[in-house]
Write an enzyme that holds these catalytic residues in place. Structure first.
Site, PDB file in Angstrom:
ATOM      1  N   SER A  68       0.854  -1.191   0.000  1.00 25.50           N
ATOM      2  CA  SER A  68       0.000   0.000   0.000  1.00 25.50           C
ATOM      3  C   SER A  68       0.888   1.239   0.000  1.00 25.50           C
ATOM      4  O   SER A  68       1.867   1.300   0.749  1.00 25.50           O
ATOM      5  CB  SER A  68      -0.866  -0.013   1.262  1.00 25.50           C
ATOM      6  OG  SER A  68      -1.457   1.253   1.437  1.00 25.50           O
ATOM      7  N   LYS A  69       0.552   2.205  -0.822  1.00 23.00           N
ATOM      8  CA  LYS A  69       1.275   3.481  -0.794  1.00 23.00           C
ATOM      9  C   LYS A  69       0.613   4.337   0.281  1.00 23.00           C
ATOM     10  O   LYS A  69      -0.172   5.239  -0.001  1.00 23.00           O
ATOM     11  CB  LYS A  69       1.177   4.162  -2.172  1.00 23.00           C
ATOM     12  CG  LYS A  69       2.515   4.209  -2.904  1.00 23.00           C
ATOM     13  CD  LYS A  69       2.427   4.854  -4.249  1.00 23.00           C
ATOM     14  CE  LYS A  69       3.066   6.221  -4.285  1.00 23.00           C
ATOM     15  NZ  LYS A  69       4.486   6.278  -3.967  1.00 23.00           N
ATOM     16  N   THR A  70       0.906   3.972   1.523  1.00 25.80           N
ATOM     17  CA  THR A  70       0.272   4.603   2.682  1.00 25.80           C
ATOM     18  C   THR A  70       0.964   5.913   3.019  1.00 25.80           C
ATOM     19  O   THR A  70       2.194   5.933   3.167  1.00 25.80           O
ATOM     20  CB  THR A  70       0.382   3.653   3.899  1.00 25.80           C
ATOM     21  OG1 THR A  70      -0.164   2.385   3.528  1.00 25.80           O
ATOM     22  CG2 THR A  70      -0.323   4.210   5.113  1.00 25.80           C
TER      23      THR A  70
END
Ligand code: PMP
Length: 304
Positions: A157-159
């Site tokens: 995830s590109k959190t």
């Protein structure tokens, strides 16, 4: 940064300076949000093209899914909004930032019914690691900060919040005089750079880190396809920092950084200490693809 005129926010175009949020925005406090970085290039035949828009939108939704955030739009609506924000700002070449975040409402760790908000901005942004870096290579250093463990911040995830780890690494190496940070995973193997995936070349073969502790880069995927089409073997596997030191070539890939050669790591010259021949071949085809000069990769482009 070069300001544009408009930002797409929650379904509407608003003036750049009016795309603001309340200070009690949940994501601002706890970092549960997701983002994408996309590039749009001016193509040789005229007009612009977004590179691999479908894959970016898909990853945006997957990042949100991992974080249990329901984006209140369909993938098709986000695709359209991405095209719209480029057109609204009359940009030929730009970087697009998509962001989904939790707005203000409940405070505290449990975001009960905070609104899910989406914003898309686009602006002109040149070579992330510098034009000189693209042709002559950059100097990298292995950071003392490990990449997140896969069971703490899940790296697919590109959190938003997870990027504090990249920022600390980048700051550490930039203040020591280097251009980019290479991060090891929690087992001590090479993971990725602060905002790029990493590749090494040894004896004509390419290796890149396996998907365990890294973001599944879209540039990484494009480079793997280009290498396969050139009949250069690419394997995905774990490797160590000393394998990087003794590699013939090392390069980084990312939407912002594109394909950037690494000429030095931890004060050791990599190969001949300049962009290597395999890196150069792949880089050239990558730029041909994004600029619409490679018919075999036309399906990667959304022409606008
Ligand atoms: N790893 C990290 C940590 C990143 O932030 C990025 C940039 N999105 C990448 C790898 C490269 O991904 P992509 O090629 O999809 O931009």
């Amino acid at each position: 940064m070069k300001k544009s005129e408009k930002i797409w926010m929650d379904g509407k175009l608003v003036a750049w300076d009016e795309a603001n949020v309340h200070v009690l925005t949940h994501t601002l406090h706890y970092g549960l949000g997701a983002f994408e970085g996309i590039r749009c290039y001016a193509t040789d035949g005229g007009g612009s093209a977004i590179f691999r828009l479908g894959e970016h939108t898909k990853r945006f939704f997957e990042s949100a899914k991992i974080l249990q955030i329901d984006i209140p739009y369909s993938e098709a609506e986000v695709d359209k909004a991405t095209v719209d924000i480029i057109k609204a700002n009359k940009l030929e070449e730009c970087y697009i930032r998509s962001l989904v975040f939790l707005g203000d409402g409940a405070m505290g760790i449990f975001p009960k019914d905070n609104p899910v908000r989406v914003a898309l901005a686009a602006w002109e942004w040149g070579a992330y690691l510098g034009e000189d870096g693209l042709s002559n290579g950059i100097r990298a250093k292995v950071s003392s900060f490990a990449r997140h463990h896969v069971n703490s911040a899940m790296t697919k995830s590109k959190t938003t919040g997870a990027y504090f780890n990249s920022i600390l690494s980048k700051r550490e190496v930039v203040s020591a005089g280097y251009d980019e940070a290479i991060m090891l995973d929690t087992d001590g193997y090479v993971s990725e750079a602060s905002g790029e995936n990493i590749f090494m070349v040894k004896n004509g073969r390419i290796k890149t880190t396996s998907l365990t502790s890294i973001l599944k880069g879209i540039t990484r995927d494009s480079v793997m396809r280009i290498a396969a089409d050139l009949e250069i073997e690419v394997t995905e596997q774990r490797f160590t920092r000393d394998e990087l030191y003794t590699a013939d070539e090392v390069f980084l890939t990312g939407t912002a950084a594109e394909v950037t050669p690494v000429r030095e790591i931890d004060d050791r010259k990599i190969g001949a200490g300049k962009r290597g021949p395999i890196t150069e071949r792949i880089q050239k085809i990558y730029f041909d693809a994004v600029k619409g000069r490679a018919p075999q990769y036309e399906s990667w482009l959304t022409r606008i």
